[in-house]
Motif scaffolding. Structure first.
Motif, PDB file in Angstrom:
ATOM      1  N   PHE A  18      -5.653   1.288   2.618  1.00 28.70           N
ATOM      2  CA  PHE A  18      -6.013  -0.006   2.330  1.00 28.70           C
ATOM      3  C   PHE A  18      -7.226  -0.230   1.765  1.00 28.70           C
ATOM      4  CE2 PHE A  18      -2.204  -0.725   4.873  1.00 28.70           C
ATOM      5  CZ  PHE A  18      -2.090  -1.980   5.083  1.00 28.70           C
ATOM      6  N   ALA A  19      -7.323  -0.894   0.768  1.00 27.13           N
ATOM      7  CA  ALA A  19      -8.424  -1.619   0.176  1.00 27.13           C
ATOM      8  C   ALA A  19      -9.346  -2.612   1.107  1.00 27.13           C
ATOM      9  CB  ALA A  19      -8.274  -2.090  -1.315  1.00 27.13           C
ATOM     10  N   PRO A  20     -10.630  -2.574   0.853  1.00 28.85           N
ATOM     11  CA  PRO A  20     -11.660  -3.464   1.685  1.00 28.85           C
ATOM     12  C   PRO A  20     -10.975  -5.021   1.873  1.00 28.85           C
ATOM     13  CG  PRO A  20     -13.027  -2.125   0.367  1.00 28.85           C
ATOM     14  CD  PRO A  20     -11.305  -1.746  -0.241  1.00 28.85           C
ATOM     15  N   ASP A  21     -10.511  -5.535   0.869  1.00 29.10           N
ATOM     16  CA  ASP A  21      -9.998  -6.839   0.553  1.00 29.10           C
ATOM     17  C   ASP A  21      -8.655  -7.088   1.412  1.00 29.10           C
ATOM     18  OD1 ASP A  21      -8.998  -5.571  -1.280  1.00 29.10           O
ATOM     19  OD2 ASP A  21      -8.327  -7.151  -2.582  1.00 29.10           O
ATOM     20  N   GLU A  22      -8.114  -6.032   1.249  1.00 27.50           N
ATOM     21  CA  GLU A  22      -6.682  -6.019   2.039  1.00 27.50           C
ATOM     22  C   GLU A  22      -6.770  -6.044   3.666  1.00 27.50           C
ATOM     23  OE1 GLU A  22      -3.416  -3.798  -0.970  1.00 27.50           O
ATOM     24  OE2 GLU A  22      -5.052  -2.388   0.072  1.00 27.50           O
ATOM     25  N   LYS A  23      -7.923  -5.221   4.030  1.00 25.24           N
ATOM     26  CA  LYS A  23      -8.086  -4.988   5.421  1.00 25.24           C
ATOM     27  C   LYS A  23      -8.748  -6.442   5.972  1.00 25.24           C
ATOM     28  CE  LYS A  23      -9.874  -0.268   5.313  1.00 25.24           C
ATOM     29  NZ  LYS A  23     -10.952   0.623   5.349  1.00 25.24           N
ATOM     30  N   ASN A  24      -9.409  -7.198   5.239  1.00 24.66           N
ATOM     31  CA  ASN A  24      -9.803  -8.490   5.592  1.00 24.66           C
ATOM     32  C   ASN A  24      -8.707  -9.314   5.547  1.00 24.66           C
ATOM     33  OD1 ASN A  24     -12.601  -7.833   5.273  1.00 24.66           O
ATOM     34  ND2 ASN A  24     -12.947  -8.510   3.383  1.00 24.66           N
ATOM     35  N   THR A  25      -7.756  -9.398   4.785  1.00 23.04           N
ATOM     36  CA  THR A  25      -6.285  -9.955   4.843  1.00 23.04           C
ATOM     37  C   THR A  25      -5.564  -9.642   5.867  1.00 23.04           C
ATOM     38  OG1 THR A  25      -6.021 -10.084   2.285  1.00 23.04           O
ATOM     39  CG2 THR A  25      -4.367 -10.581   3.614  1.00 23.04           C
ATOM     40  N   ALA A  75       0.795  -1.203  -0.019  1.00 20.39           N
ATOM     41  CA  ALA A  75       0.007   0.045   0.028  1.00 20.39           C
ATOM     42  C   ALA A  75       0.779   1.107   0.009  1.00 20.39           C
ATOM     43  CB  ALA A  75      -0.909   0.075   1.329  1.00 20.39           C
ATOM     44  N   TYR A  76       2.231   1.203   0.284  1.00 17.07           N
ATOM     45  CA  TYR A  76       2.970   2.181   0.325  1.00 17.07           C
ATOM     46  C   TYR A  76       3.847   2.315  -0.913  1.00 17.07           C
ATOM     47  CZ  TYR A  76       6.792   5.240   1.862  1.00 17.07           C
ATOM     48  OH  TYR A  76       7.453   6.257   2.022  1.00 17.07           O
ATOM     49  N   VAL A  77       4.309   1.185  -1.526  1.00 21.43           N
ATOM     50  CA  VAL A  77       4.990   1.456  -2.964  1.00 21.43           C
ATOM     51  C   VAL A  77       4.204   0.364  -4.009  1.00 21.43           C
ATOM     52  CG1 VAL A  77       7.092   2.025  -1.979  1.00 21.43           C
ATOM     53  CG2 VAL A  77       6.454  -0.597  -2.375  1.00 21.43           C
ATOM     54  N   ASN A  78       4.320   0.697  -5.204  1.00 22.09           N
ATOM     55  CA  ASN A  78       3.639   0.050  -6.255  1.00 22.09           C
ATOM     56  C   ASN A  78       4.572  -1.011  -6.677  1.00 22.09           C
ATOM     57  OD1 ASN A  78       5.676   0.896  -7.853  1.00 22.09           O
ATOM     58  ND2 ASN A  78       4.178   2.625  -8.833  1.00 22.09           N
TER      59      ASN A  78
END
Length: 338
Positions: A162-169, A149-152
């Motif tokens: 953070f995207a929703p699925d990343e929060k779930n992860t 989420a900090y670098v591509n």
């Protein structure tokens, strides 16, 4: 125990040797030496008093040595307990700090900052110093998630929320971390029913959606339906393609360019797009978009395109500079209670 080879047997023997208390073994050897060394002297002594004196002296020597050994062992045990307590406290503080820092970074609803990434790196380094392998392994997963989420993917700084699925992860990783920590701290194990586990996981994921009061709960009314940010972008793009009979992806990107996703900044990141050909999007598992069959949009030339599903602080830029310009319909924001 099944021993596979000589090397494994050698390792087992070394471990057993290390477990031997050589101090106590030394006392036993000393006792035998005293017995052998003074046996002839005791037996040849003509006086009963001398023999008793020698026996008493040997006994006193043995008792003194044994007492010194026991006192030393007691001191070692007490020091070990004190050290163990200190280590336990240090680990507990470090583990609690790690969870707190990770939650603040993940659920802040803002782009990951340089200071937050540095904090995550520092937390991982601290865990590497005191934690067992399984705890460090889970910490590494969390650090990788924060780094994404900090670098591509091209190692360029491109911070985002953070995207929703990343929060779930992240919630899944926090569960793994907590389990590994309990084992490391030798906390009592309580068997949970499957129902409890399912409810716990569902509750954890639900909590991630409402973990901060800063979350933007705005909905948008468009053509008689109400959408969140991501779904609104999808609905607008679909309506624009149908209304204008867009021929191909290049024409569509004139109205919804890739840099609209990054607030006008050029990027080579794989997820840096508003719309993309489905065939291109499917090349990377890390690209996130609306991918259900009914969510695919067909262009005039037959190509299927997808719409990016990751919208946070970058939504306002797209809305003001592209959606309002390309859609004549009124889009009404609906503020919901936080």
């Amino acid at each position: 125990m099944f021993i596979k080879n000589d090397q494994e047997l050698y390792v087992i023997l070394l471990k057993q040797i290390k477990n031997i208390d050589f101090s106590y073994l030394g006392i036993v050897v000393l006792a035998v030496a005293l017995y052998i060394g003074f046996d002839d002297l005791i037996l040849t002594s003509s006086s009963e008093t001398v023999r008793e004196t020698l026996n008493a002296a040997i006994g006193v020597i043995f008792v003194i040595i044994t007492t010194m050994y026991m006192l030393k062992k007691q001191s070692d045990v007490e020091q070990s307990k004190a050290l163990g307590k200190e280590v336990f406290t240090k680990k507990l503080i470090t583990y609690e700090n790690a969870i707190e820092k990770w939650e603040n970074i993940c659920f802040s609803q803002t782009a990951v900052t340089e200071a937050q990434f540095a904090t995550a790196l520092n937390v991982h380094t601290s865990l590497c110093m005191i934690a067992p392998a399984d705890v460090v392994e889970t910490s590494g997963k969390v650090l990788t998630l924060i780094q994404s989420a900090y670098v591509n993917e091209n190692d360029q700084q491109e911070p985002r929320a953070f995207a929703p699925d990343e929060k779930n992860t992240m919630c899944e990783y926090l569960g793994e971390f907590s389990k590994a920590v309990r084992e490391d701290l030798s906390l009592p194990k309580t068997e949970m029913t499957q129902s409890f586990k399912d409810n716990f996981t569902a509750g954890f994921k639900e909590a991630s959606l409402t973990a901060t009061t800063a979350r933007d709960m705005t909905k948008y009314s468009f053509r008689g339906a109400t959408y969140g940010k991501g779904k609104l972008v999808h609905a607008v793009v679909k309506a624009f393609v149908i209304d204008n009979n867009i021929a191909n992806i290049d024409k569509l990107k004139e109205f919804f360019p890739d840099d609209a996703w990054t607030n006008g900044r050029a990027s080579r990141g794989k997820n840096a797009f508003v719309v993309e050909l489905e065939a291109n999007a499917k090349k990377s598992e890390k690209v996130r978009y609306f991918k259900k069959p009914e969510e695919l949009i067909q262009l005039k030339n037959g190509d299927l395109i997808v719409v990016n599903s990751q919208w946070g602080t970058n939504f306002d830029y797209l809305f003001e500079n592209f959606i309002k310009k390309n859609i004549n319909d009124e889009i009404i924001p609906i503020k919901l209670n936080k």
